[in-house]
Design a protein around this motif. Structure first.
Motif, short mmCIF file in Angstrom:
data_model
loop_
_atom_site.label_atom_id
_atom_site.label_comp_id
_atom_site.label_asym_id
_atom_site.label_seq_id
_atom_site.Cartn_x
_atom_site.Cartn_y
_atom_site.Cartn_z
N ASN A 1 11.53 9.81 1.43
CA ASN A 1 12.36 10.98 1.53
C ASN A 1 13.34 10.81 0.02
N GLN A 2 13.42 9.77 -0.47
CA GLN A 2 14.15 9.48 -1.45
C GLN A 2 13.46 9.67 -2.67
N ASN B 1 0.71 -1.36 0.01
CA ASN B 1 0.14 -0.05 0.11
C ASN B 1 0.72 1.16 -0.09
N PHE B 2 1.94 1.18 0.80
CA PHE B 2 3.02 2.45 0.82
C PHE B 2 3.51 2.57 -0.44
N MET B 3 4.02 1.61 -0.91
CA MET B 3 4.66 1.63 -2.57
C MET B 3 3.45 2.23 -3.62
N SER B 4 2.41 1.78 -3.23
CA SER B 4 1.32 2.45 -4.34
C SER B 4 1.18 3.83 -3.90
N ALA B 5 1.28 4.26 -2.94
CA ALA B 5 1.00 5.77 -2.67
C ALA B 5 2.35 6.48 -3.08
N LEU B 6 3.45 5.98 -2.77
CA LEU B 6 4.55 6.55 -3.55
C LEU B 6 4.61 6.68 -5.06
N ILE B 7 3.93 5.57 -5.76
CA ILE B 7 3.93 5.70 -7.13
C ILE B 7 3.07 6.57 -7.71
N ASP B 8 1.83 6.87 -6.74
CA ASP B 8 0.76 7.82 -7.01
C ASP B 8 1.56 9.24 -6.87
N TYR B 9 2.25 9.29 -5.82
CA TYR B 9 3.02 10.92 -5.60
C TYR B 9 3.72 11.12 -6.67
N THR B 10 4.28 10.30 -7.70
CA THR B 10 5.28 10.58 -8.56
C THR B 10 4.31 11.48 -9.79
#
Length: 78
Positions: free
Chosen positions: A72-73, A31-40
């Motif tokens: 952060n990365q 779920n967190f990785m999905s949120a990171l991808i959406d952020y991009t």
């Protein structure tokens, strides 16, 4: 980093898999990785912040540190 669509496809495939509760940390990470991808694509970090706060409130300090570092990365790159 240069192929977020392929990352999204991978995460979408992971979402279709059935994990039982013994794999709760993996579910959180997916779920967190999905949120990171959406952020991009959206540059909206509110979902990431919400997830990090929830993880921290659960007392999952090591997981919180790891995911905060990953976030952060991504923030630096995008």
């Amino acid at each position: 980093m240069k192929q977020p669509q392929k990352s999204k496809e991978l995460i979408d495939n992971l979402h279709t898999m059935k994990f039982n509760d013994n794999f709760i940390l993996e579910k959180i990470r997916i779920n967190f990785m999905s949120a990171l991808i959406d952020y991009t694509s959206t540059k909206d970090n509110s979902h990431i912040s919400s997830l990090l706060l929830s993880i921290q409130n659960l007392g999952l300090d090591h997981l919180y540190s790891d995911l905060k570092f990953a976030a952060n990365q991504i923030f630096k790159l995008y």
